[in-house]
Design an enzyme around this catalytic site. Sequence first.
Site, short mmCIF file in Angstrom:
data_model
loop_
_atom_site.label_atom_id
_atom_site.label_comp_id
_atom_site.label_asym_id
_atom_site.label_seq_id
_atom_site.Cartn_x
_atom_site.Cartn_y
_atom_site.Cartn_z
N ASN A 106 3.02 -51.23 29.88
CA ASN A 106 2.60 -51.95 28.82
C ASN A 106 1.00 -52.53 29.55
O ASN A 106 0.95 -53.24 30.43
CB ASN A 106 3.26 -53.47 28.40
N HIS A 120 12.45 -48.81 24.74
CA HIS A 120 12.35 -50.21 25.08
C HIS A 120 10.82 -50.77 25.47
O HIS A 120 10.01 -49.78 26.11
CB HIS A 120 13.22 -50.50 26.23
N HIS A 121 10.56 -51.96 25.19
CA HIS A 121 9.21 -52.28 25.35
C HIS A 121 8.67 -52.34 26.74
O HIS A 121 7.58 -52.34 27.13
CB HIS A 121 9.14 -53.73 24.84
N ALA A 122 9.78 -52.44 27.64
CA ALA A 122 9.38 -52.13 29.15
C ALA A 122 8.90 -50.75 29.52
O ALA A 122 8.33 -50.76 30.53
CB ALA A 122 10.82 -52.59 30.05
#
Length: 466
Positions: free
Chosen positions: A317, A143-145
């Site tokens: 990120n 997941h990008h999180a």
Amino acid sequence: MKRTIEVMANADRLSGLDASFLSFERQGAHMHVGSVLVFEGTPPAYDDLVEHVESRLHLVPRYRQRLAFPPFGAGRPVWVDDRHFNTRYHVRHSALPAPGDDDQLRRLAGRLFSQRLDRAKPLWELWLVEGVGDRFAVICKTHHALVDGISGVDIVTVLFDLDPDPSPGDPPPRWTPRPAPARAALFADALVERVEAPLQVAREVVAHPERTGLGAGRAVAGLAALAAAGVAGAPPSPLNVRIGPHRRFAWVETELAVLKAIKDAHGGTVNDAVLTVVAGALRAHLFRHCRDPEGMELKAMVPLSVRADAERGALGNRVAAMYAPLPVGVADPSERFRFVHAAMAGLKESGQAVGAQAITRLAGVAAPTVLDQAARLQARQRFFNLTVTNVPGPQFPLYVLGRRLRAFYPQVPLVLNTALGIAVMSYDGRVFFGLLGDYDAMADLDLFAGDLGAAIAELAPATIHV
């Protein structure tokens, strides 16, 4: 006696940017990044791969953690140890039916990338895929999180080996999950941090007014440049339609030397070459959809890493973004390159990336309700036509259990109203383009892959074999 209590931010709480990826995940948009990794040789036994992954998990502790949400949406989620963690849930096993070709592998990847990750579990999956001719594959989803593209490269070098027969390392330490915080503690901690975060920003302004003033001036200028790009919006295109949950995946690859020869011949960068060939492929795509690209400029959202060298390998990120014009209306490929090169130089001078980074910092003090509203706004607005991300990977071979990694096809998620995402990864002397398309809107994704290959060939110097 007067006592001073200083509340520290919860290091396990998602940043505002990370939490925004959770908010964006709605109406068919899945916010995981991924890749299709193709290895030479016979596949390892599933049990051996599970054991191998388990031996490295202590190096990436987030992979054993799940999200915990404060009650009543009082704050952003926090990472907590998953006491039910089971490696075999995350490392999965599949096989292609005969003949086991690349088309079948691409279809399987499209189906797996269509499935949303379970938020009650740690947000990653690995699929061991057998029967890929004389090779095997590993399909990855995170997941990008949890991770962005730049830090993801570092994680790959942690999970994989640098030579086919590495020396045995120390046994991994025993993992004991920490108790998850109670709902009341999550609620109280979120309320305290919501109050404390703006105060920490204010203290920084008071303590370093000269530094903050200079930074604020650059940030304001950058925000103005970013706002101007956003207000201008992106033109309508066949790429910008309502998307569903299903995906197609395709890829194109070339030698890194080809893109370097292109940039040397035209006087620019490898990234200029990437954006130029994408523009050429989009031009052909528009013609195929009976759209005249004359005079048209599409816009690509180009993520940029703002991670410091000291932070490399950390999860979460650290990205900003620029809106790059793609001159699909320019017929001559060399002229397209010159346009892209000049435009990218101008964007860097305009400070768009600084403005995007300022928004990222502001998201760190935003309430979850603000992030949700931003997600709804993003669903209604169209600031760009597609995402193009270009990540430099390791220029040396990687191995898993003695098998050499031959191909690294990356995947970037689709946001709402955007039917195509292009991820680019360089690895071991080659460049791999991973193309993710909405299943219905990009039914001709394989043809678009052919357009991209043709755009590379038409731009490459005549002395270079593509």
